[in-house]
Design an enzyme around this catalytic site. Sequence first.
Site, mmCIF file in Angstrom:
data_model
loop_
_atom_site.group_PDB
_atom_site.id
_atom_site.type_symbol
_atom_site.label_atom_id
_atom_site.label_comp_id
_atom_site.label_asym_id
_atom_site.label_seq_id
_atom_site.Cartn_x
_atom_site.Cartn_y
_atom_site.Cartn_z
ATOM 1 N N GLU A 73 0.944 -1.049 -0.069
ATOM 2 C CA GLU A 73 -0.314 -0.021 0.465
ATOM 3 C C GLU A 73 0.938 0.960 0.382
ATOM 4 O O GLU A 73 2.070 1.241 0.705
ATOM 5 C CB GLU A 73 -1.135 0.354 1.162
ATOM 6 C CG GLU A 73 -2.039 -1.385 1.075
ATOM 7 C CD GLU A 73 -1.510 -2.434 1.973
ATOM 8 O OE1 GLU A 73 -1.786 -3.791 1.713
ATOM 9 O OE2 GLU A 73 -0.271 -2.335 2.452
ATOM 10 N N TYR B 100 7.945 2.454 -7.371
ATOM 11 C CA TYR B 100 7.377 0.561 -7.380
ATOM 12 C C TYR B 100 7.330 0.797 -8.917
ATOM 13 O O TYR B 100 7.425 -1.018 -9.006
ATOM 14 C CB TYR B 100 5.924 1.123 -6.555
ATOM 15 C CG TYR B 100 6.775 1.199 -4.796
ATOM 16 C CD1 TYR B 100 7.198 0.479 -4.753
ATOM 17 C CD2 TYR B 100 5.427 2.043 -4.165
ATOM 18 C CE1 TYR B 100 7.566 0.805 -3.301
ATOM 19 C CE2 TYR B 100 5.744 2.526 -2.709
ATOM 20 C CZ TYR B 100 7.060 1.526 -2.679
ATOM 21 O OH TYR B 100 7.332 1.744 -1.177
#
Length: 148
Positions: free
Chosen positions: A107, A119
Amino acid sequence: MSVVIRRAEPRDAADMAALDKLCFASPWSLASFEQELNGNKLALYIAAEDEDEGLIGYAGLWAVVDEGHITNIAVHPDYRDRGLGTLLLSRLIAVSEAGGVVRHTLEVRPSNTAALALYRKFGFREEGRRKGYYEDNGEDALILWRSK
């Protein structure tokens, strides 16, 4: 800067907790890190250590069957924008995949553009949202996944 990336050890708990206070609005407690490093058989943590400065970063996950849930990645503010986050995430993924993990999830705050860029470099894609996930300000969390 001479940095060694290694498996985090129980002796790193206090430094990891101190680093969390520098990096996050809702840092983990020392007791949480002690539990992760001493008692959580699912946990895998990687530490970045500068020979002069000590612990300057870490990354961790919980390996559940063949999925790795990334818990935190922290880089000391003085060491950001030097590729350390990339190095930590790369090593965390490699070590967990060697242990059988084939998918990773995490998350992240939508407002954390630096983390999102990191990411996405590793192939993470948004697959959901947790409404009001972050307690400090009620911000949602994006749920990201990547496969091997």
